[in-house]
Design a protein around this motif. Sequence first.
Motif, PDB file in Angstrom:
ATOM      1  N   LEU A   1       0.814  -1.218   0.000  1.00 17.84           N
ATOM      2  CA  LEU A   1       0.000   0.000   0.000  1.00 17.84           C
ATOM      3  C   LEU A   1       0.849   1.271   0.000  1.00 17.84           C
ATOM      4  O   LEU A   1       0.610   2.197  -0.785  1.00 17.84           O
ATOM      5  CB  LEU A   1      -0.948  -0.009   1.205  1.00 17.84           C
ATOM      6  N   GLU A   2       1.842   1.327   0.865  1.00 22.67           N
ATOM      7  CA  GLU A   2       2.703   2.511   0.941  1.00 22.67           C
ATOM      8  C   GLU A   2       3.433   2.756  -0.375  1.00 22.67           C
ATOM      9  O   GLU A   2       3.514   3.899  -0.859  1.00 22.67           O
ATOM     10  CB  GLU A   2       3.715   2.336   2.073  1.00 22.67           C
ATOM     11  N   PHE A   3       3.954   1.695  -0.979  1.00 23.68           N
ATOM     12  CA  PHE A   3       4.731   1.832  -2.217  1.00 23.68           C
ATOM     13  C   PHE A   3       3.825   2.202  -3.393  1.00 23.68           C
ATOM     14  O   PHE A   3       4.233   2.958  -4.278  1.00 23.68           O
ATOM     15  CB  PHE A   3       5.492   0.541  -2.484  1.00 23.68           C
ATOM     16  N   GLU A   4       2.613   1.667  -3.392  1.00 22.20           N
ATOM     17  CA  GLU A   4       1.645   2.035  -4.425  1.00 22.20           C
ATOM     18  C   GLU A   4       1.351   3.530  -4.368  1.00 22.20           C
ATOM     19  O   GLU A   4       1.326   4.220  -5.399  1.00 22.20           O
ATOM     20  CB  GLU A   4       0.357   1.227  -4.212  1.00 22.20           C
ATOM     21  N   ALA A   5       1.121   4.028  -3.156  1.00 22.41           N
ATOM     22  CA  ALA A   5       0.801   5.447  -2.987  1.00 22.41           C
ATOM     23  C   ALA A   5       1.985   6.324  -3.386  1.00 22.41           C
ATOM     24  O   ALA A   5       1.810   7.346  -4.070  1.00 22.41           O
ATOM     25  CB  ALA A   5       0.390   5.721  -1.545  1.00 22.41           C
ATOM     26  N   LEU A   6       3.196   5.945  -2.998  1.00 23.36           N
ATOM     27  CA  LEU A   6       4.377   6.738  -3.332  1.00 23.36           C
ATOM     28  C   LEU A   6       4.606   6.793  -4.840  1.00 23.36           C
ATOM     29  O   LEU A   6       4.938   7.853  -5.397  1.00 23.36           O
ATOM     30  CB  LEU A   6       5.613   6.163  -2.638  1.00 23.36           C
ATOM     31  N   ALA A   7       4.431   5.648  -5.517  1.00 19.11           N
ATOM     32  CA  ALA A   7       4.619   5.621  -6.972  1.00 19.11           C
ATOM     33  C   ALA A   7       3.582   6.500  -7.664  1.00 19.11           C
ATOM     34  O   ALA A   7       3.899   7.216  -8.629  1.00 19.11           O
ATOM     35  CB  ALA A   7       4.529   4.186  -7.480  1.00 19.11           C
ATOM     36  N   LEU A   8       2.353   6.479  -7.174  1.00 20.84           N
ATOM     37  CA  LEU A   8       1.306   7.312  -7.770  1.00 20.84           C
ATOM     38  C   LEU A   8       1.532   8.794  -7.476  1.00 20.84           C
ATOM     39  O   LEU A   8       1.227   9.658  -8.312  1.00 20.84           O
ATOM     40  CB  LEU A   8      -0.066   6.870  -7.258  1.00 20.84           C
ATOM     41  N   ILE A   9       2.077   9.093  -6.303  1.00 19.52           N
ATOM     42  CA  ILE A   9       2.421  10.491  -6.002  1.00 19.52           C
ATOM     43  C   ILE A   9       3.487  10.983  -6.972  1.00 19.52           C
ATOM     44  O   ILE A   9       3.390  12.092  -7.531  1.00 19.52           O
ATOM     45  CB  ILE A   9       2.897  10.624  -4.539  1.00 19.52           C
ATOM     46  N   ALA A  10       4.511  10.175  -7.191  1.00 17.30           N
ATOM     47  CA  ALA A  10       5.560  10.552  -8.144  1.00 17.30           C
ATOM     48  C   ALA A  10       4.979  10.748  -9.542  1.00 17.30           C
ATOM     49  O   ALA A  10       5.346  11.695 -10.258  1.00 17.30           O
ATOM     50  CB  ALA A  10       6.650   9.480  -8.164  1.00 17.30           C
ATOM     51  N   TYR A  11       4.078   9.875  -9.929  1.00 13.71           N
ATOM     52  CA  TYR A  11       3.443   9.958 -11.255  1.00 13.71           C
ATOM     53  C   TYR A  11       2.624  11.238 -11.390  1.00 13.71           C
ATOM     54  O   TYR A  11       2.738  11.958 -12.397  1.00 13.71           O
ATOM     55  CB  TYR A  11       2.564   8.724 -11.447  1.00 13.71           C
ATOM     56  N   HIS A  12       1.842  11.539 -10.378  1.00 19.90           N
ATOM     57  CA  HIS A  12       0.957  12.698 -10.489  1.00 19.90           C
ATOM     58  C   HIS A  12       1.673  14.027 -10.246  1.00 19.90           C
ATOM     59  O   HIS A  12       1.203  15.065 -10.724  1.00 19.90           O
ATOM     60  CB  HIS A  12      -0.257  12.524  -9.577  1.00 19.90           C
ATOM     61  N   LEU A  13       2.777  14.002  -9.555  1.00 19.51           N
ATOM     62  CA  LEU A  13       3.586  15.224  -9.491  1.00 19.51           C
ATOM     63  C   LEU A  13       4.104  15.588 -10.881  1.00 19.51           C
ATOM     64  O   LEU A  13       4.124  16.764 -11.279  1.00 19.51           O
ATOM     65  CB  LEU A  13       4.756  15.035  -8.519  1.00 19.51           C
TER      66      LEU A  13
END
Length: 443
Positions: A33-45
């Motif tokens: 869950l944490e890694f999924e959220a971090l990857a999506l944050i990087a993508y959406h930034l």
Amino acid sequence: MPKIWSGGASREGSIDISDLMVEDDTVIDQNFLEFEALALIAYHLEIFREGLIASEDSVSILRSLLLLLDRDIVLKPELEDVHGNVEEFVIRNSGKAGDNLRLFLSRNEQIHTDIRLYGRSRLLELAFHSAEISEAALKKRDEFSGSMPGYTHYRQGMVVSVKTYMDYIAAIFENSATEMLETARKMEYLPLGYGSGFGSLSDADFSKISESLGMSPVPVNPQYLSSRRGIDEADILYPVLKLMINISRISQDLIMFSGDEIPLFNLPDGFVTGSSLMANKRNPDFLEMLQGYASEQIGSFNSLISLVANKSSGYHRDFQISKKIMVRSLQRSISILKILPEFFSGIGFDAEASGNIIKNSSYATVNAKKLFSEGHTWKRAYSEAGRMVREGQELEKIKPGDATTITSENLSSIKDAIRQEISRYDDISDKLIALAKKLTVSN
């Protein structure tokens, strides 16, 4: 609840086959869950920087992802996996803006990204524990003195110093720590950006997304990187599997070397159990369980590599079993390595008992060496030592030297390198979160 793939060509049927299709996916995916959220944050930034969707939608999505990281949510099985759960959470908190959460993303590249980020993190944790176990064995090496019988084919062969034996144990864990660190560093390519294995339709700059996650850009050929699914899990587990095999062999040694017939070592309280009937027993149950867990992991690893064999290129649904094997094997290994420093710190060595067990014939080889140094050919020296054993003549008890290679300074350097890697990835995560927070506050 609608599935993540609802609205496509496939429709749900009247028969519920979710137990077979997703089984305990959400239990396993909870770890991602944490890694999924971090990857999506990087993508959406990056999507925000490039203006690929409305800026207010980007901000809303990022705000929901930050909220997700602050919440202790439990994944819902009816949403199949971490991706469906994260999408549902973001849409629920962002409204229509959340429809673009997974803009041009495939679950294949997402879970592959999660696997690499998670595997890298756990390998570093295991590497650090392994170095700590090596330190515990090293302390015992320096504390113990005396000789012990060395065995081949379960028969006494030569006499070895206990310092050499404990250094052997320390060397296993030191080398494993180094190998796991190196394997973690090799998890460098970011799968996010290969789409379903045929290239991404997203206009986002994945080289910048890779950099923000501390990884390298996607290689030119997306099919190659997508074909790493299953192989990556095997690569992550291989150094761990080798360590578990070595732990099993050490366990077999210590089971034999702490028994009534060969009482060289004393096992610490808390790691032995009694019998429900025989009050005299101190059973090496902990060591026996380590052997069982090693065998279990060998079987699981064989299942993992069998999953990816005889498959065409591209993703296949049964690859999801590979992530379960990886996660459970890593979790079990962490639980074992965490307590081994205490185990090795508690063992004792009985030098007197060990000396009494050594057969005089175990000095044959070193006596042959002495005869060679006195001018005999090696063949003659070997034969003469053999004759003395056959005729029951007393061999000279020549004390073995200490073959030690592990140093506390080198172990400290390895631990420092592991800490630096852990700190680097922590800093990357903190920076991503800080950037997302700054953007959501200012917009």
